[in-house]
Design an enzyme around this catalytic site. Structure first.
Site, PDB file in Angstrom:
ATOM      1  CE1 TYR A 121      -4.201  -1.900  -0.239  1.00 51.59           C
ATOM      2  CE2 TYR A 121      -3.067  -3.294   1.441  1.00 51.59           C
ATOM      3  CZ  TYR A 121      -3.933  -2.787   0.561  1.00 51.59           C
ATOM      4  OH  TYR A 121      -5.053  -4.015   0.274  1.00 51.59           O
ATOM      5  CG  PHE A 126     -10.246  -2.334  10.450  1.00 53.21           C
ATOM      6  CD1 PHE A 126     -10.298  -1.923   9.077  1.00 53.21           C
ATOM      7  CD2 PHE A 126      -9.510  -1.532  11.236  1.00 53.21           C
ATOM      8  CE1 PHE A 126      -9.345  -0.973   8.575  1.00 53.21           C
ATOM      9  CE2 PHE A 126      -8.514  -0.799  10.748  1.00 53.21           C
ATOM     10  CZ  PHE A 126      -8.484  -0.454   9.538  1.00 53.21           C
TER      11      PHE A 126
END
Length: 403
Positions: free
Chosen positions: A117, A403
């Site tokens: 990322y 998450f």
């Protein structure tokens, strides 16, 4: 945008992208209830769904204690048959455009692979501490007042409300923490047998002082016996406390559970106090791992949302090829009371990319460290030291759960 009727197919694609291991009905139902379909994307090749991405609607604590809207990027996957076709890049492009349109200044994620990322402007901003403590040899010294705390076992589900109240009280204390929306509390008591690894069902102990719940821990015990006796392990899932003595009481309890000789912790704050209470830090076998990655979607709004522990007045030259609306010079002026960040034509003091700005945003990574690595350039003498102190944090940022 993901249609609700496509969720099962979408989630199945995600599971396949992550190896194809199925989940329990309980897990699947929880994630279905939490998935914001209107904030989720699917990539299709004809009739086949081949890529997934989602963005939870979070509020993230930033330095100074403010709770700032942040898109929790999640459930990102591309099928192995469709790698290297630009699908991930296109999903990231669409997603960041959407997040900007929603008016959310930050995007955050946890990375399955650390190398992915950075090219999209995400920087590693928080870190988690992992350890395996030899409790047969390591002793814990606790502060005065610890004995005033009463501990009792509680059913994890029955105690959920009290535990969530404690968690909510800790959220403003550290940058990086997430204010949990309704439904997210169930994540803490999800207990499928497939995830126990031979350990017990989830157990819970709450800490009380003056009749009020001021802390809790959830954990499992993995029994083991050898020819010489017991060799069990305590596996900590989470622990939160509103007072130092409550935290100390819970750690002392975990260190002393009968028939165990080790304590396994994962993803704890890197500056957590128990490290200063143990008799032998070397026998705690500590490791640090990257945790939350941060991406500034709106540089001006994001830098204005936090405070600075020392006065800072600096012009930042920001490079951001993936979100070009952020590129250029920004004057940041701020202190412990607040900040402003606006476009400027003034000469730059520091030069850095969006990735570095994301890494330092929560105060857990030093601008000076990144400069030593050649990733931040000082253009005005003295600017680096001033800004590095201002961007820092007295308490290490921490992401409490994934998450």
């Amino acid at each position: 945008m993901l249609r609700p009727e496509d969720w099962d197919t979408w989630y199945g694609t995600l599971l396949r992208a992550f190896g194809g291991v199925d989940e329990s009905d309980e897990e699947r139902a929880l994630w279905r209830g939490l998935t914001p379909c209107e904030r989720s994307l699917g990539a299709w090749d004809g009739d086949e769904l081949v890529g997934t991405a989602g963005a939870f609607d979070f509020r993230l604590t930033v330095p100074g204690g403010a709770s700032v809207p942040a898109a929790g990027v999640t459930m990102v996957g591309v099928l192995a048959t469709h790698r290297r076709l630009g699908i991930l890049t296109r999903m990231m492009r669409r997603q960041l455009d959407d997040i900007r349109a929603w008016g959310e200044p930050l995007a955050v994620l946890t990375a399955s692979e650390a190398a992915i990322y950075g090219r999209f402007g995400y920087g590693a901003a928080t870190f988690g501490l992992t350890g395996e403590i030899d409790t047969s040899r390591v002793r814990l010294s606790v502060p005065a007042g610890t004995d005033d705390v009463r501990l009792r076992y509680a059913d994890p589900v029955d105690a959920l409300g009290a535990c969530e109240a404690v968690y909510a009280g800790t959220v403003p204390m550290r940058a990086g923490m997430l204010a949990r929306r309704p439904g997210w509390e169930r994540l803490g008591v999800l207990d499928p047998e497939s995830e126990r690894g031979g350990a017990s069902p989830l157990q819970c102990v709450v800490a009380e002082r003056s009749g009020k719940v001021v802390g809790y821990t959830r954990f499992r015990v993995r029994p083991e016996w050898t020819d010489t006796g017991h060799n069990g392990q305590v596996v900590v899932q989470d622990l939160a406390a509103l007072e130092p003595v409550a935290g100390a009481a819970l750690w002392r309890f975990l260190f002393g559970i009968d028939l165990t000789t080790s304590l396994k912790v994962r993803g704890r704050p890197v500056d957590e106090a128990w490290q200063h209470l143990v008799s032998d830090l070397r026998r705690c076998r500590l490791q640090v791992r990257d945790s939350l990655y941060v991406r500034l979607v709106d540089v001006g709004a994001a830098l204005e949302a936090r405070t600075y522990q020392a006065p800072v007045d600096v012009v930042l030259e920001v490079e951001d090829a993936f979100c070009p609306w952020n590129a250029g010079r920004w004057r940041l002026s701020g202190d412990a009371k607040g900040a402003s960040c606006t476009r400027t034509a003034d000469a730059a003091d520091l030069s850095l990319s969006a990735r570095e700005l994301g890494a330092v945003y929560l105060g857990g990574v030093s601008l000076s460290s990144l400069a030593a690595a050649g990733r931040v350039r000082e253009l005005r003498s003295g600017a680096l030291g001033e800004a590095a102190v201002g961007f820092g944090s007295a308490v290490a940022p921490w992401l409490p759960h994934g998450f």
